[in-house]
Design a protein around this motif. Structure first.
Motif, PDB file in Angstrom:
ATOM      1  N   GLN A  80     -10.614   9.836   8.039  1.00  0.00           N
ATOM      2  CA  GLN A  80     -10.172   8.445   8.250  1.00  0.00           C
ATOM      3  C   GLN A  80      -8.686   8.265   7.908  1.00  0.00           C
ATOM      4  N   LEU A  81      -8.202   9.020   6.931  1.00  0.00           N
ATOM      5  CA  LEU A  81      -6.851   8.774   6.411  1.00  0.00           C
ATOM      6  C   LEU A  81      -5.759   8.729   7.486  1.00  0.00           C
ATOM      7  N   PRO A  82      -5.624   9.759   8.349  1.00  0.00           N
ATOM      8  CA  PRO A  82      -4.523   9.692   9.338  1.00  0.00           C
ATOM      9  C   PRO A  82      -4.671   8.514  10.295  1.00  0.00           C
ATOM     10  N   MET A 104      -1.574  -3.002  -5.014  1.00  0.00           N
ATOM     11  CA  MET A 104      -2.786  -2.169  -4.976  1.00  0.00           C
ATOM     12  C   MET A 104      -2.749  -1.193  -3.799  1.00  0.00           C
ATOM     13  N   ILE A 105      -2.278  -1.691  -2.651  1.00  0.00           N
ATOM     14  CA  ILE A 105      -2.209  -0.795  -1.486  1.00  0.00           C
ATOM     15  C   ILE A 105      -1.191   0.320  -1.756  1.00  0.00           C
ATOM     16  N   ALA A 106      -0.058  -0.041  -2.325  1.00  0.00           N
ATOM     17  CA  ALA A 106       0.973   0.975  -2.598  1.00  0.00           C
ATOM     18  C   ALA A 106       0.469   2.016  -3.602  1.00  0.00           C
ATOM     19  N   GLU A 107      -0.253   1.557  -4.620  1.00  0.00           N
ATOM     20  CA  GLU A 107      -0.829   2.514  -5.587  1.00  0.00           C
ATOM     21  C   GLU A 107      -1.768   3.491  -4.876  1.00  0.00           C
ATOM     22  N   GLY A 108      -2.594   2.928  -3.988  1.00  0.00           N
ATOM     23  CA  GLY A 108      -3.534   3.773  -3.246  1.00  0.00           C
ATOM     24  C   GLY A 108      -2.803   4.772  -2.367  1.00  0.00           C
ATOM     25  N   LEU A 109      -1.746   4.306  -1.708  1.00  0.00           N
ATOM     26  CA  LEU A 109      -0.973   5.196  -0.835  1.00  0.00           C
ATOM     27  C   LEU A 109      -0.390   6.356  -1.644  1.00  0.00           C
ATOM     28  N   LEU A 110       0.114   6.040  -2.822  1.00  0.00           N
ATOM     29  CA  LEU A 110       0.678   7.112  -3.668  1.00  0.00           C
ATOM     30  C   LEU A 110      -0.405   8.121  -4.030  1.00  0.00           C
ATOM     31  N   ASP A 111      -1.592   7.625  -4.362  1.00  0.00           N
ATOM     32  CA  ASP A 111      -2.688   8.546  -4.710  1.00  0.00           C
ATOM     33  C   ASP A 111      -2.994   9.511  -3.570  1.00  0.00           C
ATOM     34  N   TYR A 112      -2.809   9.027  -2.345  1.00  0.00           N
ATOM     35  CA  TYR A 112      -3.097   9.868  -1.181  1.00  0.00           C
ATOM     36  C   TYR A 112      -1.860  10.655  -0.722  1.00  0.00           C
ATOM     37  N   CYS A 155       0.930   9.398   0.360  1.00  0.00           N
ATOM     38  CA  CYS A 155       1.675   8.734   1.451  1.00  0.00           C
ATOM     39  C   CYS A 155       2.866   7.988   0.849  1.00  0.00           C
ATOM     40  N   THR A 156       3.832   8.746   0.362  1.00  0.00           N
ATOM     41  CA  THR A 156       4.912   8.142  -0.416  1.00  0.00           C
ATOM     42  C   THR A 156       5.831   7.261   0.428  1.00  0.00           C
ATOM     43  N   SER A 157       6.083   7.626   1.680  1.00  0.00           N
ATOM     44  CA  SER A 157       7.042   6.807   2.436  1.00  0.00           C
ATOM     45  C   SER A 157       6.454   5.425   2.727  1.00  0.00           C
TER      46      SER A 157
END
Ligand code: 2M8
Length: 427
Positions: A322-324, A368-376, A378-380
């Motif tokens: 699902q991620l991509p 919260m979304i940005a924290e989740g992105l970092l965990d995955y 997805c830094t940019s």
């Protein structure tokens, strides 16, 4: 010598601190005066993060004052009426709960456990420790047990919400369909919100009529969890609630581990997490390539595309297949938009850039979304959301939320959770 940029940032920090101090009613912080004169559940959790960098003791007080209203069942209520005010409707007389302190009979997204973990992790003074910290952790365990047992008594893995106010995203287009099944309340009432804020930025009367029907219904059911689960005309698997609960349980269990608390209750919570991990796929839609809430009464997904559909990132509930797809959707959502992230997708037919949870941008959701992105990793995208959030502060200040296209104020001014996000995350 300090540069212009440093001076601006310094004055923004001072202004954010002042916002929290001005909204502090002694142990708890109101979201903003007038419009919201009481203690709100997830506002206080976010606000505790804002107090952390400059008054750690006060940060913990925000947590303990909220938990002082915990019900015997374990539920932490959505609003605590510590002291009277006539600037908000509906107040304690309408809810009809008789507790001390007085409160509403529903809850809000349980972000508190994640916040407590952060306070413990980043607190330099360890302002809450020993017995007092253990008490907070025990209260959180009771709260999370209540969530799973009373909101998912059939072990489906997906807890339910009984009211759009529980989601915190009150008039999200995701609730339009399930709310249609709720009758309208038959008594007349006077709203107070539209005396503070222009009606074009607030929910419609038809929504309030149904919100109030549900409040009456809870009271008629004597606030009994079992009866409400059986008969509530509004019963939704809210994807943001589910995600925030899942992340909260994970953080709570990590904290318990650090504190040497491991017992049948923590094992049970871990088991409940596995049920959610198995069930979350039910909320994924292959065409929209994102997550949705589900109306458990009709069995249908709520198809509006909202920012809540990105919150499984915060919970670690997005699979590698699902991620991509989800990130692709997010990239498209962000593309060529000066501000981010609108609460409803701009291409959704129900998008209204100025109306509350149907378009405006909310910084704690961005966090919260940005924290989740970092965990995955997805830094940019995480950085893009962070920068867009910071821009909003510079464009229009500490507002409740922001117009999705212009970045102008939407809702109340001098708002606590936005000031808190500035202090903890952005400045
Ligand atoms: C809004 O909700 C309240 C009801 O709880 C209202 O509009 O009267 C929402 O934005 C909610 O998420 C928030 O916690 C609350 C206080 O900021 O206001």
């Amino acid at each position: 010598m300090t540069s212009g940029a440093d001076t601006t940032t310094q004055s923004m920090i001072e202004q954010a601190q002042k916002t929290l101090r001005d909204n502090d009613l002694g142990g708890y912080t109101v979201p903003t005066h007038g419009l919201y004169p009481f203690q709100w559940n997830w506002d206080s959790a976010i606000v505790a993060l804002g107090w952390l960098p400059f008054d750690e003791t006060r940060a913990w007080e925000e947590v303990t004052s909220l938990l002082s209203a915990q019900w015997k069942s374990g539920m932490v209520p959505h609003v605590v009426f510590h002291r009277p005010s006539d600037t908000y409707f509906p107040g304690p007389d309408i809810w009809g709960v008789q507790n001390t302190p007085d409160s509403t009979s529903i809850t809000q997204p349980p972000v508190l456990a994640s916040v407590v973990k952060l306070l413990h992790q980043h607190g330099r003074e360890q302002a809450l420790s020993g017995e007092a910290l253990h008490t907070v952790v025990q209260q959180l365990i009771r709260s999370h047990l209540w969530w799973y047992n009373s909101r998912d008594p059939e072990n489906t893995g997906l807890v339910v919400s009984y009211h759009p106010w529980e989601s915190g995203m009150d008039n999200s287009p995701a609730w339009d369909e399930p709310l249609r099944a709720v009758p309208k309340v038959q008594w007349s009432y006077t709203r107070r919100d539209t005396s503070h804020i222009d009606a074009s930025e607030r929910p419609h009367k038809e929504e309030y009529d149904r919100f109030l029907y549900l409040v009456d219904f809870f009271r008629k059911m004597n606030f009994d969890d079992t009866l409400i689960y059986q008969d509530c005309p509004y019963r939704v698997n809210d994807v943001s609630m589910i995600s925030i609960l899942h992340r909260g349980t994970r953080d709570l269990l990590a904290l318990c581990h650090d504190l040497g608390i491991e017992n049948a209750q923590t094992q049970y919570l871990a088991h409940r997490m596995t049920l959610t991990e198995e069930a979350i796929g039910e909320l994924w839609h292959a065409d929209t390539r994102m997550f949705h809430s589900k109306d458990t009464r009709s069995g249908k997904l709520c198809m509006a595309r909202t920012s809540a559909g990105m919150l499984p990132l915060f919970a670690g509930l997005v699979s590698h297949t699902q991620l991509p797809l989800l990130i692709n959707e997010l990239d498209h959502w962000l593309k060529n938009r000066p501000f981010a992230l609108s609460s409803t997708h701009p291409e959704d037919p129900n998008y209204e850039p100025q109306r509350y949870w149907r378009g405006p941008i909310w910084l704690h959701i961005n966090w919260m979304i940005a924290e989740g992105l970092l965990d995955y990793g997805c830094t940019s995208q995480a950085e893009r959301i962070k920068e867009a959030s910071r821009d909003l502060l510079y464009v229009s200040g500490y507002n409740e939320s922001f117009h999705a296209q212009t970045g102008a104020r939407s809702g109340g001014a001098d708002f606590s959770w936005t000031a808190a996000m500035a202090l903890y995350w952005l400045l």
